[in-house]
Write an enzyme that holds these catalytic residues in place. Structure first.
Site, PDB file in Angstrom:
ATOM      1  N   GLY A  24      37.228  14.249 -17.395  1.00  0.00           N
ATOM      2  CA  GLY A  24      37.946  13.044 -17.762  1.00  0.00           C
ATOM      3  C   GLY A  24      39.000  13.402 -18.797  1.00  0.00           C
ATOM      4  O   GLY A  24      38.829  14.362 -19.554  1.00  0.00           O
ATOM      5  N   HIS A  35      38.220   6.402 -25.654  1.00  0.00           N
ATOM      6  CA  HIS A  35      39.447   7.057 -26.132  1.00  0.00           C
ATOM      7  C   HIS A  35      40.614   6.068 -26.254  1.00  0.00           C
ATOM      8  O   HIS A  35      41.392   6.144 -27.201  1.00  0.00           O
ATOM      9  CB  HIS A  35      39.865   8.192 -25.194  1.00  0.00           C
ATOM     10  CG  HIS A  35      39.164   9.493 -25.467  1.00  0.00           C
ATOM     11  ND1 HIS A  35      39.244  10.154 -26.673  1.00  0.00           N
ATOM     12  CD2 HIS A  35      38.383  10.267 -24.679  1.00  0.00           C
ATOM     13  CE1 HIS A  35      38.530  11.271 -26.611  1.00  0.00           C
ATOM     14  NE2 HIS A  35      37.996  11.369 -25.420  1.00  0.00           N
ATOM     15  N   GLN A  84      44.681  11.821 -25.656  1.00  0.00           N
ATOM     16  CA  GLN A  84      44.338  13.242 -25.794  1.00  0.00           C
ATOM     17  C   GLN A  84      45.519  14.162 -25.505  1.00  0.00           C
ATOM     18  O   GLN A  84      45.449  15.364 -25.769  1.00  0.00           O
ATOM     19  CB  GLN A  84      43.173  13.613 -24.871  1.00  0.00           C
ATOM     20  CG  GLN A  84      41.878  12.885 -25.223  1.00  0.00           C
ATOM     21  CD  GLN A  84      40.745  13.314 -24.322  1.00  0.00           C
ATOM     22  OE1 GLN A  84      40.589  12.787 -23.230  1.00  0.00           O
ATOM     23  NE2 GLN A  84      39.958  14.288 -24.763  1.00  0.00           N
ATOM     24  N   CYS A 105      33.639  16.803 -25.405  1.00  0.00           N
ATOM     25  CA  CYS A 105      34.966  16.184 -25.329  1.00  0.00           C
ATOM     26  C   CYS A 105      36.012  17.271 -25.526  1.00  0.00           C
ATOM     27  O   CYS A 105      35.891  18.094 -26.425  1.00  0.00           O
ATOM     28  CB  CYS A 105      35.095  15.135 -26.436  1.00  0.00           C
ATOM     29  SG  CYS A 105      36.694  14.315 -26.480  1.00  0.00           S
ATOM     30  N   LEU A 106      37.043  17.264 -24.692  1.00  0.00           N
ATOM     31  CA  LEU A 106      38.095  18.272 -24.820  1.00  0.00           C
ATOM     32  C   LEU A 106      38.760  18.213 -26.192  1.00  0.00           C
ATOM     33  O   LEU A 106      39.283  19.219 -26.673  1.00  0.00           O
ATOM     34  CB  LEU A 106      39.157  18.071 -23.725  1.00  0.00           C
ATOM     35  CG  LEU A 106      38.713  18.328 -22.280  1.00  0.00           C
ATOM     36  CD1 LEU A 106      39.846  17.995 -21.319  1.00  0.00           C
ATOM     37  CD2 LEU A 106      38.252  19.760 -22.087  1.00  0.00           C
ATOM     38  N   HIS A 130      33.086   6.996 -21.750  1.00  0.00           N
ATOM     39  CA  HIS A 130      33.612   7.991 -22.696  1.00  0.00           C
ATOM     40  C   HIS A 130      35.144   7.919 -22.747  1.00  0.00           C
ATOM     41  O   HIS A 130      35.742   7.877 -23.825  1.00  0.00           O
ATOM     42  CB  HIS A 130      33.143   9.395 -22.286  1.00  0.00           C
ATOM     43  CG  HIS A 130      33.675  10.489 -23.160  1.00  0.00           C
ATOM     44  ND1 HIS A 130      32.877  11.251 -23.988  1.00  0.00           N
ATOM     45  CD2 HIS A 130      34.937  10.957 -23.357  1.00  0.00           C
ATOM     46  CE1 HIS A 130      33.622  12.115 -24.653  1.00  0.00           C
ATOM     47  NE2 HIS A 130      34.883  11.970 -24.276  1.00  0.00           N
ATOM     48  N   GLU A 131      35.774   7.868 -21.575  1.00  0.00           N
ATOM     49  CA  GLU A 131      37.245   7.825 -21.534  1.00  0.00           C
ATOM     50  C   GLU A 131      37.775   6.495 -22.063  1.00  0.00           C
ATOM     51  O   GLU A 131      38.807   6.441 -22.740  1.00  0.00           O
ATOM     52  CB  GLU A 131      37.754   8.083 -20.113  1.00  0.00           C
ATOM     53  CG  GLU A 131      37.403   9.452 -19.551  1.00  0.00           C
ATOM     54  CD  GLU A 131      37.687  10.580 -20.512  1.00  0.00           C
ATOM     55  OE1 GLU A 131      38.742  10.563 -21.186  1.00  0.00           O
ATOM     56  OE2 GLU A 131      36.842  11.492 -20.614  1.00  0.00           O
TER      57      GLU A 131
HETATM   58 ZN    ZN Z   1      36.734  12.836 -24.798  1.00  0.00          ZN
END
Ligand code: ZN
Length: 184
Positions: A45, A144, A50, A98-99, A140-141
């Protein structure tokens, strides 16, 4: 184009992102680039904040994680101006990463099922129900675009233990197998 991933400490990750319209400049290219960036970063995701854009857009692609769950095989989508209308069901625990927070994974509790409304990349409106891993990834996304990170959803004690690691990430002092963009 592959974007660098903005990491913990970048203010854009803490902003409530803005809705966009069909006239958003180069939207199709942006979505394609987000899918590509997510893929080379081994993510499932990726949300626009991000990559430094405070807009309500995220992409998901669980096709590489579909071995033990056939539902994930074709789950590859862009979500625009998403709104989670309802969350219910069992509270489930999953070890999330998470990236934007490389090298850290923590158990996060979330509801098992969601109802979500969103526009796709052609600005068609959808309302769908998801559960299991797909609901996990979407939530999760979605966080963000609300300026929330998964570490906000762990206990204050766990967060305290991560303090120095998070500080290092915010300075760019962290290993990641993709390009990152730290605040300094
Ligand atoms: Zn994330």
């Amino acid at each position: 184009m592959i974007y660098p991933i903005y990491v913990y400490g970048q203010p854009v990750l803490r902003q409530v992102a803005a809705e966009i319209g069909p006239d958003y400049p180069n939207l199709q290219q942006l979505i394609a680039d987000m899918f590509e960036t997510m893929k080379v970063s081994d993510g499932i995701g990726l949300a626009a904040p991000q990559i430094g854009l405070s807009i309500r857009l995220f992409v998901v692609d669980t096709t590489s994680a579909s071995d033990d769950d056939p539902q994930l095989k074709d789950f590859r989508k862009a979500f625009i101006n998403a709104k989670i209308l309802e969350r219910w069901g069992e509270k489930e625990v999953y070890n999330e990463g998470c990236l934007s927070i490389p090298g850290i994974r923590e158990d996060v509790v979330r509801e098992s099922t969601i109802r979500i409304q969103y526009y796709d990349e052609n600005f068609q409106l959808h309302e769908e129900v998801y559960d299991g891993f797909r609901a996990r990834v979407i939530q999760h996304e979605y966080d963000h675009i609300e300026g929330i990170l998964f570490i906000d959803r762990i206990s204050p004690l766990r967060r305290k233990l991560l303090k120095s690691k998070l500080l290092n990430i915010s300075k760019g002092e962290v290993e990641a197998n993709y390009k990152i963009k730290a605040l300094k």
